[in-house]
Each structure stands twice: as structure tokens, then as C-alpha cells.
Design a protein around this motif. Structure first.
Motif, mmCIF file in Angstrom:
data_model
loop_
_atom_site.group_PDB
_atom_site.id
_atom_site.type_symbol
_atom_site.label_atom_id
_atom_site.label_comp_id
_atom_site.label_asym_id
_atom_site.label_seq_id
_atom_site.Cartn_x
_atom_site.Cartn_y
_atom_site.Cartn_z
ATOM 1 N N GLN A 1 0.849 -1.183 0.069
ATOM 2 C CA GLN A 1 0.107 0.103 0.211
ATOM 3 C C GLN A 1 0.800 1.274 -0.103
ATOM 4 O O GLN A 1 1.769 1.384 0.840
ATOM 5 N N THR B 1 0.932 5.632 -0.335
ATOM 6 C CA THR B 1 0.285 6.955 -0.268
ATOM 7 C C THR B 1 0.258 7.857 -1.416
ATOM 8 O O THR B 1 1.175 7.813 -2.125
ATOM 9 N N GLU C 1 -4.663 5.918 -0.376
ATOM 10 C CA GLU C 1 -3.825 4.923 -0.562
ATOM 11 C C GLU C 1 -3.900 3.746 -1.815
ATOM 12 O O GLU C 1 -5.343 3.522 -1.853
#
Length: 239
Positions: free
Chosen positions: A141, A143, A167
Motif C-alpha cells: 500500500q 500513499t 492509498e
């Protein structure tokens, strides 16, 4: 040799009519062998830049591995045979393969297998193996950051920004995914004076802001809402 065979035939009581015929056949055979050796001799032919076919790529993927920094692997070979046969041989008649089954993460030396028409012989192959770098497939994941481009209208400034999703999932070779610092998109605020809603394309970048090639950003676009705020002018009266 012909006199020797003639003597054998005479001793074997073969008729005088038969003996010349056999001698003629043998003479023709010797002549044919001579002509074949002189007119159509053995020779060697180089064939360059033959593409290597990679086998079991799907099996490699199912085991959680992928080739990184992949290139088009090619080899140079030399084949030998009769000149007439070599004249008709081309690179398309040669098949070179590398089987990726069973190899692990890291740099692997893969031996090559080669097949060719039956009337020629493989004399040389360079290189005899290829080096393939395998890496583990991972998901992370990351940002999302939206970069503002341009200047808003006079007396306005950008306010709070909402990014949906904030995200996203990035998938690819572990070494490349680890190099992703963030995922970015750009929004143009030139002369803007009211809130902006956009569907923004995004990409993965490293710490220097350069796009990371070889990773898959699973979400291609994000929805962005950027507030634009009116800047108040305050007049300060002199004391």
C-alpha cells in the motif's frame, strides 16, 4: 581398387559381361563421391542473433516469481554441413530454448537447449547459457500525493484537498516495489477561483520523483476535490 575388385570378380567366375557392368557402377560411385566432395563440400555457416525462447513462464509466475530487467536474449551459432544444405538454412530453422522451471529468486544461469535440421551439425553456440534475474512478486500500500501546478486567480489560494482513495496498491518485483516512495498525480490550479473536482491519473515514483518502471499501480485514477479559499484583505489604519 578397381583392379582389386575386378580380380575378385574374375576369381568368382562371374561372366565377362557382368564384370564390366559392376566395374562401371563402382566407377560411377567413386566419381559421384568425388564430385560431392569437390562441388558440394563440407562447410561452416554462422547464424547470428537467434532469439532464445523462455519456457515455463506461467509456472514461474504461479510460484510467485517474475523476471526483472528482462531483455531479449539472443545467441550466435555456427552450423556445419554440405554447402547445398547450408545454403537453405536460416535462423528460423534453429530453435534455442531456456527452461525456467525450478529456479529461485536471484541471478540464475540457465543452460540453453538447441534443435536444428538433421542435415546440419551445431558446431558452436555463444553464449552457452543466459543469466536471468528473478525476483519475488509483492504487493504494498502506497500513499497518494497530489501536486498542484500553476497559480490560482488573484486573491485566492488552495485550501484543503480530499483524495479518494488516499492509498493504492502497488504490485511488482520486490526490489522495484520497495523503491516506490509514493504515488503521485497532478492537478492544474491555474487561475482557479472555485473548488476543483477532478479524476486524476497517478503513477509510482521514487525518492527523487522519477517514475518507477516495472511496477503495476492497481488503481489508475483517484478522485480529487480541492477547495479554493478567498484571501481576505485587511487594511491596517495608521495610528
Amino acid at each position: 581398387m578397381i583392379n582389386f575388385l575386378r580380380g575378385i570378380l574374375e576369381k568368382s567366375k562371374i561372366t565377362r559381361n557382368t564384370t564390366p557392368k559392376i566395374v562401371a557402377i563402382l566407377s560411377a560411385l567413386v566419381l559421384w563421391l568425388y564430385v560431392m566432395g569437390e562441388v558440394n563440400p563440407e562447410d561452416i555457416k554462422p547464424l547470428n542473433d537467434i532469439e532464445v525462447e523462455l519456457l515455463n513462464l506461467e509456472e514461474l509466475k504461479s510460484s510467485g516469481l517474475v523476471i526483472i530487467d528482462q531483455e531479449d536474449f539472443t545467441v550466435d551459432i555456427k552450423v556445419s554441413g554440405r554447402r547445398n544444405d547450408l545454403y537453405n538454412i536460416s535462423a528460423e530453422d534453429i530453435k534455442v530454448t531456456a527452461d525456467l522451471r525450478g529456479y529461485r529468486q536471484g541471478v540464475n544461469s540457465i543452460p540453453l537447449e538447441i534443435s536444428s535440421p538433421a542435415n546440419v551439425t551445431i558446431e558452436e553456440i555463444k553464449p552457452q547459457q543466459i543469466k536471468v534475474k528473478l525476483d519475488k512478486i509483492v504487493k504494498r500500500q502506497k500513499t497518494v500525493e497530489i501536486i498542484k501546478k500553476g497559480n490560482p486567480a488573484n486573491s485566492y489560494e488552495p485550501g484543503e484537498i480530499t483524495i479518494t482513495p488516499s492509498e493504492v496498491l502497488v504490485e511488482g518485483p520486490e526490489s522495484k516495489v520497495n523503491a516506490v516512495a509514493k504515488v503521485i498525480g497532478e492537478i492544474n490550479i491555474e487561475d482557479a477561483f472555485e473548488g476543483i473536482r477532478r479524476r486524476i491519473p497517478i503513477k509510482a515514483v521514487d525518492n527523487e520523483g522519477k517514475e518507477t518502471v516495472g511496477v503495476d499501480v492497481k488503481t489508475r485514477y483517484v478522485n480529487v476535490y480541492l477547495q479554493m479559499l478567498k484571501v481576505r484583505s485587511v487594511v491596517i489604519k495608521p495610528q
